[in-house]
Motif scaffolding. Structure first.
Motif, PDB file in Angstrom:
ATOM      1  N   ASN A 172       0.832  -1.199   0.000  1.00  0.00           N
ATOM      2  CA  ASN A 172       0.000   0.000   0.000  1.00  0.00           C
ATOM      3  C   ASN A 172       0.867   1.250   0.000  1.00  0.00           C
ATOM      4  O   ASN A 172       0.485   2.286  -0.536  1.00  0.00           O
ATOM      5  CB  ASN A 172      -0.914   0.024   1.219  1.00  0.00           C
ATOM      6  N   HIS A 173       2.037   1.173   0.629  1.00  0.00           N
ATOM      7  CA  HIS A 173       2.886   2.349   0.793  1.00  0.00           C
ATOM      8  C   HIS A 173       4.354   1.921   0.739  1.00  0.00           C
ATOM      9  O   HIS A 173       4.682   0.761   0.960  1.00  0.00           O
ATOM     10  CB  HIS A 173       2.572   3.063   2.116  1.00  0.00           C
ATOM     11  N   ASN A 178       1.890   6.738  -0.566  1.00  0.00           N
ATOM     12  CA  ASN A 178       1.063   5.581  -0.913  1.00  0.00           C
ATOM     13  C   ASN A 178       1.257   5.247  -2.385  1.00  0.00           C
ATOM     14  O   ASN A 178       1.309   6.138  -3.238  1.00  0.00           O
ATOM     15  CB  ASN A 178      -0.414   5.877  -0.626  1.00  0.00           C
ATOM     16  N   ILE A 179       1.350   3.975  -2.689  1.00  0.00           N
ATOM     17  CA  ILE A 179       1.639   3.504  -4.039  1.00  0.00           C
ATOM     18  C   ILE A 179       0.391   3.607  -4.915  1.00  0.00           C
ATOM     19  O   ILE A 179      -0.707   3.237  -4.492  1.00  0.00           O
ATOM     20  CB  ILE A 179       2.150   2.045  -3.976  1.00  0.00           C
ATOM     21  N   ASP A 180       0.587   4.106  -6.133  1.00  0.00           N
ATOM     22  CA  ASP A 180      -0.523   4.250  -7.078  1.00  0.00           C
ATOM     23  C   ASP A 180      -0.622   3.007  -7.960  1.00  0.00           C
ATOM     24  O   ASP A 180       0.088   2.875  -8.957  1.00  0.00           O
ATOM     25  CB  ASP A 180      -0.305   5.508  -7.932  1.00  0.00           C
ATOM     26  N   HIS A 181      -1.546   2.111  -7.578  1.00  0.00           N
ATOM     27  CA  HIS A 181      -1.705   0.845  -8.311  1.00  0.00           C
ATOM     28  C   HIS A 181      -2.405   1.022  -9.657  1.00  0.00           C
ATOM     29  O   HIS A 181      -2.486   0.062 -10.415  1.00  0.00           O
ATOM     30  CB  HIS A 181      -2.470  -0.167  -7.448  1.00  0.00           C
ATOM     31  N   THR A 220       0.503   8.224  -5.068  1.00  0.00           N
ATOM     32  CA  THR A 220      -0.827   8.817  -5.263  1.00  0.00           C
ATOM     33  C   THR A 220      -0.793  10.324  -5.032  1.00  0.00           C
ATOM     34  O   THR A 220      -0.021  10.829  -4.211  1.00  0.00           O
ATOM     35  CB  THR A 220      -1.872   8.194  -4.302  1.00  0.00           C
ATOM     36  N   SER A 221      -1.665  11.012  -5.751  1.00  0.00           N
ATOM     37  CA  SER A 221      -1.699  12.475  -5.652  1.00  0.00           C
ATOM     38  C   SER A 221      -2.133  12.926  -4.263  1.00  0.00           C
ATOM     39  O   SER A 221      -1.764  14.007  -3.805  1.00  0.00           O
ATOM     40  CB  SER A 221      -2.647  13.053  -6.703  1.00  0.00           C
ATOM     41  N   ASP A 222      -2.911  12.094  -3.562  1.00  0.00           N
ATOM     42  CA  ASP A 222      -3.356  12.501  -2.225  1.00  0.00           C
ATOM     43  C   ASP A 222      -2.298  12.257  -1.154  1.00  0.00           C
ATOM     44  O   ASP A 222      -2.507  12.613   0.010  1.00  0.00           O
ATOM     45  CB  ASP A 222      -4.710  11.872  -1.822  1.00  0.00           C
ATOM     46  N   THR A 223      -1.155  11.660  -1.505  1.00  0.00           N
ATOM     47  CA  THR A 223      -0.065  11.533  -0.522  1.00  0.00           C
ATOM     48  C   THR A 223       1.231  12.130  -1.081  1.00  0.00           C
ATOM     49  O   THR A 223       2.321  11.652  -0.776  1.00  0.00           O
ATOM     50  CB  THR A 223       0.150  10.070  -0.078  1.00  0.00           C
ATOM     51  N   GLY A 224       1.100  13.160  -1.903  1.00  0.00           N
ATOM     52  CA  GLY A 224       2.269  13.936  -2.298  1.00  0.00           C
ATOM     53  C   GLY A 224       2.965  13.519  -3.575  1.00  0.00           C
ATOM     54  O   GLY A 224       4.099  13.918  -3.822  1.00  0.00           O
ATOM     55  N   GLY A 225       2.303  12.714  -4.407  1.00  0.00           N
ATOM     56  CA  GLY A 225       2.938  12.291  -5.648  1.00  0.00           C
ATOM     57  C   GLY A 225       2.294  12.899  -6.870  1.00  0.00           C
ATOM     58  O   GLY A 225       1.409  13.760  -6.772  1.00  0.00           O
ATOM     59  N   TRP A 226       2.731  12.438  -8.047  1.00  0.00           N
ATOM     60  CA  TRP A 226       2.172  12.877  -9.313  1.00  0.00           C
ATOM     61  C   TRP A 226       1.233  11.830  -9.899  1.00  0.00           C
ATOM     62  O   TRP A 226       0.818  11.945 -11.044  1.00  0.00           O
ATOM     63  CB  TRP A 226       3.291  13.144 -10.332  1.00  0.00           C
TER      64      TRP A 226
END
Length: 413
Positions: free
Chosen positions: A113-114, A162-165, A142-148
């Motif tokens: 998940n992360h 958090n990983i964007d699956h 994921t965009s909601d945990t600071g990613g693109w």
């Protein structure tokens, strides 16, 4: 009543990931607690493998085996490094080889998940994975945990990327890593950590591609309470777990948090809770037993974290319930090995009865009593049991007492 399934409708493909689910004879040991990383764990467990096998466990769930930012293993960083605070890669492989010799399957704790980054990227957060295998950039987060990446398909695990699956490259890398754990390292079963964090359709894809023998997901959310009082009807809680199992294409089992929540209140003099409005067991076990992994405590709920612990002086009543009932029972390391020989021997005796009487995850059950101080049931017409301080025994000369202890007794035909 929420939908349950035709238990026997299964396709019969070779290397079918649901084979162990079909067999229904699994008994799992959670082979660690929250403090295990302090105790040379792979070496400690290797010494116990003969006893684990002799006790009747088919599978032992091990802590996360890969390099992690936190010693317990739940903040993974370099997924391909098997040197962790539990021991070296060499010691892990020795443990897995010994388990293979004794025919106990190794269950890997899959934390996808992360993932903690190695480098600060977008927004000054540790959301890049430079310098290690799977060198993802911010697009994997994921965009909601600071990613693109895209928005999460589940609930956020706060504080770490958090990983964007939804990203194909991410799923491809995770699939390859799971296949490596399965085919090269030697793990046979999977336990999916924080399964609420991403859509179950990805779990389905990962199971189909990596083909573990048995899988179980940790879909843990709160039971229905009014204040601190646990409501009698937990149908919406177990339905959420069942919906998750459905989302995995029915390929994964799930931990039966509903049963845990109800059972630990029931043993305090409210055993009427153990029969639902339709006369069935009130947890996931009552609706879809072959996918319900029952348990009393784990490294989160018990151990030193004690987030939601089972009442300690009722633990054997709890095991008398889950080890005689349908579902796939799981035993916590502490109860088996840290609480003294008498607990070990009483638990093993219950597993013996389960195996000798041919009970399994889909065994039929008739609940005979569910009063405040007495619960009694007949399972598969092969075992009768009771818990609570009320007196009870099965009628008929064919029943013989096989084991009993503090507020529990079990008979066999």
């Amino acid at each position: 009543m929420g939908h349950s399934r035709n238990e026997f409708h299964q396709n019969n493909q070779q290397s079918d990931p649901a084979a162990a689910i079909r067999n229904g004879k699994e008994v799992i040991l959670q082979a660690f607690n929250w403090e295990s990383h302090k105790h040379d764990w792979w070496r400690n467990l290797e010494k116990k493998v003969p006893d684990i096998a002799k006790s009747g466990f088919t599978s032992a769930w091990l802590p996360p085996p890969t390099n992690s930012f936190a010693p317990e293993g739940y903040l993974p960083q370099n997924l391909y490094s098997l040197n962790s605070s539990y021991g070296s890669e060499h010691l892990l492989k020795a443990l897995l080889n010994k388990m293979k010799t004794y025919k106990v399957r190794a269950m890997a704790d899959i934390v996808i998940n992360h993932r903690v980054g190695t480098t600060k990227g977008h927004g000054g957060m540790y959301n890049r994975y430079d310098g290690i295998p799977l060198p993802w950039d911010e697009h994997a987060v994921t965009s909601d945990t600071g990613g693109w990446g895209n928005k999460s398909t589940g609930d956020n695990f706060n504080g770490v990327p958090n990983i964007d699956h939804t990203q194909q490259f991410v799923r491809k890398d995770i699939t390859n890593w799971l296949r490596w754990l399965r085919n090269d390292v030697g793990f046979q079963d999977f336990r999916f950590d924080f399964a609420r964090g991403y859509s179950p359709k990805y779990v389905k894809e990962y199971i189909e591609n990596a083909k573990p023998i048995f899988s179980v997901g940790e879909y843990w959310d709160s039971c229905n309470y009014k204040g601190s009082y646990l409501e009698y009807n937990q149908d919406s809680h177990r339905q959420r777990i069942i919906d998750w199992i459905d989302g995995t294409g029915q390929l994964s089992a799930a931990f039966d948090f509903t049963t845990k929540g109800i059972l630990q209140e029931a043993v305090k003099g409210q055993l009427w809770r153990l029969r639902d409005a339709h006369g069935k067991p009130p947890g996931v076990m009552g609706w879809w037993p072959s996918r319900a992994v029952t348990f009393l405590d784990n490294h989160d709920t018990g151990s030193t974290q004690a987030h939601w612990p089972f009442p300690s002086h009722h633990v054997m009543e709890g095991y008398a319930y889950i080890l005689t009932h349908p579902g796939v029972p799981s035993v916590f390391y502490d109860h088996l090995y840290d609480w003294g020989n008498s607990f070990h021997d009483e638990i093993v005796k219950l597993i013996d009865v389960r195996r000798q009487q041919g009970l399994h995850s889909r065994s039929s059950i008739t609940i005979l009593e569910a009063q405040p101080n007495l619960y009694a049931a007949n399972i598969g017409d092969k075992v009768s049991m009771k818990i609570g301080d009320g007196s009870w025994c099965p009628s008929g000369k064919e029943w013989a007492l096989v084991t009993s202890g503090h507020q529990y007794a079990v008979w066999k035909k």
